[in-house]
Design a protein around this motif. Structure first.
Motif, PDB file in Angstrom:
ATOM      1  N   LYS A  97      62.278   3.768  -8.490  1.00  0.00           N
ATOM      2  CA  LYS A  97      62.924   4.641  -8.523  1.00  0.00           C
ATOM      3  C   LYS A  97      61.314   5.380  -7.728  1.00  0.00           C
ATOM      4  CE  LYS A  97      59.621   5.752 -12.235  1.00  0.00           C
ATOM      5  NZ  LYS A  97      59.584   7.329 -13.822  1.00  0.00           N
TER       6      LYS A  97
ATOM      7  N   ILE B  88      62.275  -5.143 -21.666  1.00  0.00           N
ATOM      8  CA  ILE B  88      63.448  -4.000 -20.764  1.00  0.00           C
ATOM      9  C   ILE B  88      63.420  -4.375 -19.360  1.00  0.00           C
ATOM     10  CG2 ILE B  88      63.402  -2.942 -22.869  1.00  0.00           C
ATOM     11  CD1 ILE B  88      61.762  -0.860 -21.616  1.00  0.00           C
ATOM     12  N   THR B  89      64.240  -3.461 -18.817  1.00  0.00           N
ATOM     13  CA  THR B  89      64.068  -3.413 -17.259  1.00  0.00           C
ATOM     14  C   THR B  89      64.003  -2.680 -16.840  1.00  0.00           C
ATOM     15  OG1 THR B  89      65.351  -6.298 -16.632  1.00  0.00           O
ATOM     16  CG2 THR B  89      65.237  -3.900 -15.271  1.00  0.00           C
ATOM     17  N   VAL B  90      62.969  -2.346 -15.882  1.00  0.00           N
ATOM     18  CA  VAL B  90      62.675  -0.883 -15.868  1.00  0.00           C
ATOM     19  C   VAL B  90      62.753  -0.411 -14.710  1.00  0.00           C
ATOM     20  CG1 VAL B  90      60.451   1.477 -15.454  1.00  0.00           C
ATOM     21  CG2 VAL B  90      60.947  -0.062 -17.131  1.00  0.00           C
TER      22      VAL B  90
ATOM     23  N   GLU C  85      61.267  -1.995  -8.904  1.00  0.00           N
ATOM     24  CA  GLU C  85      61.972  -2.804 -10.968  1.00  0.00           C
ATOM     25  C   GLU C  85      60.830  -3.322 -11.541  1.00  0.00           C
ATOM     26  OE1 GLU C  85      65.074  -5.237 -11.690  1.00  0.00           O
ATOM     27  OE2 GLU C  85      66.147  -3.659 -10.941  1.00  0.00           O
ATOM     28  N   ARG C  86      60.510  -3.152 -12.529  1.00  0.00           N
ATOM     29  CA  ARG C  86      59.769  -4.070 -13.368  1.00  0.00           C
ATOM     30  C   ARG C  86      60.112  -4.673 -14.582  1.00  0.00           C
ATOM     31  NH1 ARG C  86      56.416  -0.563 -16.513  1.00  0.00           N
ATOM     32  NH2 ARG C  86      56.597   1.134 -16.206  1.00  0.00           N
ATOM     33  N   GLN C  87      59.475  -5.161 -15.246  1.00  0.00           N
ATOM     34  CA  GLN C  87      59.712  -5.856 -16.949  1.00  0.00           C
ATOM     35  C   GLN C  87      58.619  -5.173 -17.334  1.00  0.00           C
ATOM     36  OE1 GLN C  87      62.244  -7.497 -17.858  1.00  0.00           O
ATOM     37  NE2 GLN C  87      63.259  -7.533 -15.746  1.00  0.00           N
ATOM     38  N   ALA C  88      59.022  -4.733 -18.858  1.00  0.00           N
ATOM     39  CA  ALA C  88      58.448  -3.822 -19.930  1.00  0.00           C
ATOM     40  C   ALA C  88      58.352  -4.456 -21.038  1.00  0.00           C
ATOM     41  CB  ALA C  88      58.367  -2.358 -19.821  1.00  0.00           C
TER      42      ALA C  88
ATOM     43  N   ASN D 156      59.590  -2.769 -25.386  1.00  0.00           N
ATOM     44  CA  ASN D 156      59.861  -2.134 -25.987  1.00  0.00           C
ATOM     45  C   ASN D 156      58.497  -1.442 -26.779  1.00  0.00           C
ATOM     46  OD1 ASN D 156      60.360   0.007 -27.552  1.00  0.00           O
ATOM     47  ND2 ASN D 156      63.037  -0.710 -27.980  1.00  0.00           N
TER      48      ASN D 156
END
Length: 87
Positions: free
Chosen positions: A74, A69-71, A57-60, A62
């Motif tokens: 996966k 947002i949190t990606v 999981e990572r922060q990105a 928009n």
């Protein structure tokens, strides 16, 4: 080159019918995805290595709003080309 052109060329070179070449390609892709989803490694000499990995999981951001947002984490299938593929 699209899938139809690719399977036609494979059929021509292998002596298979176009339907058999298409079925073989589909089976190969399905097997790579199945093994990769189990996070195993597939080494195809002369082509490369496919490996399933878990991406954290990572922060990105928009890009249109700048909002953080949190990606979610996966599974991804990574491919590393063989040196034999150098053109």
């Amino acid at each position: 080159m699209n899938k139809k052109d690719f399977t036609a060329r494979v059929a021509e070179k292998s002596g298979l019918s176009q339907a058999d070449a298409d079925a073989a390609l589909k089976a190969m892709i399905d097997t790579i995805v199945e093994v990769g989803s189990a996070e195993d490694k597939i080494n195809l000499p002369g082509l490369g290595t496919f490996e399933g990995k878990m991406r954290d999981e990572r922060q990105a951001r928009n890009p249109s709003t700048g909002e953080a947002i949190t990606v979610p984490a996966k599974k991804v299938l990574k491919f590393k080309a063989s040196t034999a593929l150098s053109l």
